[in-house]
Design a protein around this motif. Structure first.
Motif, PDB file in Angstrom:
ATOM      1  N   GLU A 105      -3.911  35.814  17.460  1.00  0.00           N
ATOM      2  CA  GLU A 105      -3.174  37.022  17.080  1.00  0.00           C
ATOM      3  C   GLU A 105      -3.528  38.152  18.028  1.00  0.00           C
ATOM      4  O   GLU A 105      -4.527  38.092  18.737  1.00  0.00           O
ATOM      5  CB  GLU A 105      -3.470  37.418  15.636  1.00  0.00           C
ATOM      6  CG  GLU A 105      -4.897  37.881  15.402  1.00  0.00           C
ATOM      7  CD  GLU A 105      -5.153  38.352  13.984  1.00  0.00           C
ATOM      8  OE1 GLU A 105      -4.204  38.779  13.303  1.00  0.00           O
ATOM      9  OE2 GLU A 105      -6.314  38.312  13.560  1.00  0.00           O
ATOM     10  N   HIS A 143       2.226  43.094  15.759  1.00  0.00           N
ATOM     11  CA  HIS A 143       1.214  42.100  15.413  1.00  0.00           C
ATOM     12  C   HIS A 143       1.771  40.693  15.676  1.00  0.00           C
ATOM     13  O   HIS A 143       2.096  39.965  14.738  1.00  0.00           O
ATOM     14  CB  HIS A 143       0.795  42.260  13.945  1.00  0.00           C
ATOM     15  CG  HIS A 143      -0.298  41.337  13.534  1.00  0.00           C
ATOM     16  ND1 HIS A 143      -0.331  40.742  12.291  1.00  0.00           N
ATOM     17  CD2 HIS A 143      -1.398  40.885  14.178  1.00  0.00           C
ATOM     18  CE1 HIS A 143      -1.391  39.972  12.207  1.00  0.00           C
ATOM     19  NE2 HIS A 143      -2.058  40.048  13.341  1.00  0.00           N
ATOM     20  N   THR A 165      -6.612  36.539  20.162  1.00  0.00           N
ATOM     21  CA  THR A 165      -7.935  36.253  19.607  1.00  0.00           C
ATOM     22  C   THR A 165      -7.754  35.405  18.353  1.00  0.00           C
ATOM     23  O   THR A 165      -6.695  35.452  17.716  1.00  0.00           O
ATOM     24  CB  THR A 165      -8.668  37.564  19.241  1.00  0.00           C
ATOM     25  OG1 THR A 165      -7.872  38.294  18.301  1.00  0.00           O
ATOM     26  CG2 THR A 165      -8.904  38.420  20.481  1.00  0.00           C
ATOM     27  N   PRO A 166      -8.748  34.624  17.997  1.00  0.00           N
ATOM     28  CA  PRO A 166      -8.622  33.824  16.776  1.00  0.00           C
ATOM     29  C   PRO A 166      -8.381  34.734  15.569  1.00  0.00           C
ATOM     30  O   PRO A 166      -8.931  35.836  15.489  1.00  0.00           O
ATOM     31  CB  PRO A 166      -9.976  33.116  16.659  1.00  0.00           C
ATOM     32  CG  PRO A 166     -10.525  33.117  18.048  1.00  0.00           C
ATOM     33  CD  PRO A 166     -10.001  34.364  18.690  1.00  0.00           C
ATOM     34  N   PRO A 167      -7.531  34.307  14.649  1.00  0.00           N
ATOM     35  CA  PRO A 167      -7.224  35.171  13.497  1.00  0.00           C
ATOM     36  C   PRO A 167      -8.443  35.379  12.600  1.00  0.00           C
ATOM     37  O   PRO A 167      -9.256  34.475  12.428  1.00  0.00           O
ATOM     38  CB  PRO A 167      -6.116  34.417  12.768  1.00  0.00           C
ATOM     39  CG  PRO A 167      -6.281  32.999  13.179  1.00  0.00           C
ATOM     40  CD  PRO A 167      -6.839  33.025  14.565  1.00  0.00           C
ATOM     41  N   GLU A 168      -8.523  36.579  12.034  1.00  0.00           N
ATOM     42  CA  GLU A 168      -9.607  36.890  11.104  1.00  0.00           C
ATOM     43  C   GLU A 168      -9.167  36.677   9.666  1.00  0.00           C
ATOM     44  O   GLU A 168      -9.987  36.350   8.812  1.00  0.00           O
ATOM     45  CB  GLU A 168     -10.077  38.336  11.310  1.00  0.00           C
ATOM     46  CG  GLU A 168     -10.695  38.570  12.678  1.00  0.00           C
ATOM     47  CD  GLU A 168     -11.107  40.015  12.889  1.00  0.00           C
ATOM     48  OE1 GLU A 168     -11.149  40.788  11.914  1.00  0.00           O
ATOM     49  OE2 GLU A 168     -11.392  40.366  14.047  1.00  0.00           O
ATOM     50  N   ASP A 169      -7.902  36.863   9.409  1.00  0.00           N
ATOM     51  CA  ASP A 169      -7.358  36.734   8.060  1.00  0.00           C
ATOM     52  C   ASP A 169      -7.335  35.259   7.645  1.00  0.00           C
ATOM     53  O   ASP A 169      -6.827  34.392   8.365  1.00  0.00           O
ATOM     54  CB  ASP A 169      -5.941  37.312   8.029  1.00  0.00           C
ATOM     55  CG  ASP A 169      -5.369  37.369   6.630  1.00  0.00           C
ATOM     56  OD1 ASP A 169      -5.189  36.286   6.039  1.00  0.00           O
ATOM     57  OD2 ASP A 169      -5.079  38.482   6.140  1.00  0.00           O
ATOM     58  N   ALA A 170      -7.889  34.974   6.464  1.00  0.00           N
ATOM     59  CA  ALA A 170      -7.950  33.597   5.973  1.00  0.00           C
ATOM     60  C   ALA A 170      -6.557  33.015   5.753  1.00  0.00           C
ATOM     61  O   ALA A 170      -6.329  31.822   5.995  1.00  0.00           O
ATOM     62  CB  ALA A 170      -8.756  33.537   4.679  1.00  0.00           C
ATOM     63  N   TRP A 204      -3.061  42.631  18.140  1.00  0.00           N
ATOM     64  CA  TRP A 204      -2.522  43.899  17.650  1.00  0.00           C
ATOM     65  C   TRP A 204      -2.240  44.753  18.868  1.00  0.00           C
ATOM     66  O   TRP A 204      -3.056  44.840  19.783  1.00  0.00           O
ATOM     67  CB  TRP A 204      -3.535  44.594  16.733  1.00  0.00           C
ATOM     68  CG  TRP A 204      -3.534  44.038  15.352  1.00  0.00           C
ATOM     69  CD1 TRP A 204      -4.339  43.051  14.864  1.00  0.00           C
ATOM     70  CD2 TRP A 204      -2.676  44.421  14.286  1.00  0.00           C
ATOM     71  NE1 TRP A 204      -4.047  42.791  13.566  1.00  0.00           N
ATOM     72  CE2 TRP A 204      -3.008  43.629  13.172  1.00  0.00           C
ATOM     73  CE3 TRP A 204      -1.654  45.347  14.147  1.00  0.00           C
ATOM     74  CZ2 TRP A 204      -2.368  43.733  11.958  1.00  0.00           C
ATOM     75  CZ3 TRP A 204      -1.011  45.464  12.932  1.00  0.00           C
ATOM     76  CH2 TRP A 204      -1.372  44.659  11.852  1.00  0.00           C
ATOM     77  N   LYS A 252      -5.131  31.839   9.050  1.00  0.00           N
ATOM     78  CA  LYS A 252      -5.740  30.555   9.423  1.00  0.00           C
ATOM     79  C   LYS A 252      -5.132  29.421   8.620  1.00  0.00           C
ATOM     80  O   LYS A 252      -4.834  28.357   9.161  1.00  0.00           O
ATOM     81  CB  LYS A 252      -7.259  30.605   9.196  1.00  0.00           C
ATOM     82  CG  LYS A 252      -8.001  31.503  10.152  1.00  0.00           C
ATOM     83  CD  LYS A 252      -9.493  31.506   9.818  1.00  0.00           C
ATOM     84  CE  LYS A 252     -10.235  32.521  10.645  1.00  0.00           C
ATOM     85  NZ  LYS A 252     -11.650  32.609  10.295  1.00  0.00           N
TER      86      LYS A 252
END
Length: 141
Positions: free
Chosen positions: A54, A65, A39-44, A56, A47
């Motif tokens: 990423e 991870h 899935t697209p990363p959520e953490d800035a 989990w 990115k």
């Protein structure tokens, strides 16, 4: 005695070839799973680092991870695991099986005197030439 040893070598190489091929296919399936589950990363920060996906996961009580970079990351780690021994082992065990099964005694599987009465050296040369020519054609395609 030679036939007995060749039979054992054939059996052991055949099993080795099957087992390493299963490992190769298994690792390939794992990466297909990873690519389809990212899935697209959520953490800035991820990115910013160039992470395109990423995942989990939990396995054996541990949390994993894995992240996928769209291009090579700015800095590669000192210890980088390459998944190449699965394919190399499959190829090497298959070629060893080919050597033991066909080239060690070519008069058994390679030469049929009713079709063409080749010398063992000519049959071996033709078999190896066949592999080389079709590998070159495959590579060219």
């Amino acid at each position: 005695m030679e036939t007995y040893l060749l039979d054992w070598a054939n059996l052991l190489l055949r099993w080795l070839h099957v087992i390493v091929a299963i490992a190769w296919i298994g690792s390939s399936f794992y990466f297909v799973f990873l690519d389809s589950s990212l899935t697209p990363p959520e953490d800035a920060q991820l990115k910013k680092d160039g992470v395109s996906g990423e995942l989990w996961a939990v396995h054996g009580g541990g949390f994993y991870h894995p992240v996928k970079f769209a291009v090579s990351p700015p800095k590669l780690p000192e210890h980088l695991h390459w998944f190449y021994w699965e394919s190399y082992s499959t190829w090497l065990s298959g070629f060893a099986l080919f050597l033991i099964s066909y080239l060690w005694s070519p008069s058994v599987y390679l030469i049929d005197p009713k079709v063409m009465d080749w010398s063992p050296a000519a049959a071996i040369a033709a078999a190896l030439a066949f592999l080389v020519v079709f590998w070159l054609l495959y590579d060219a395609i």
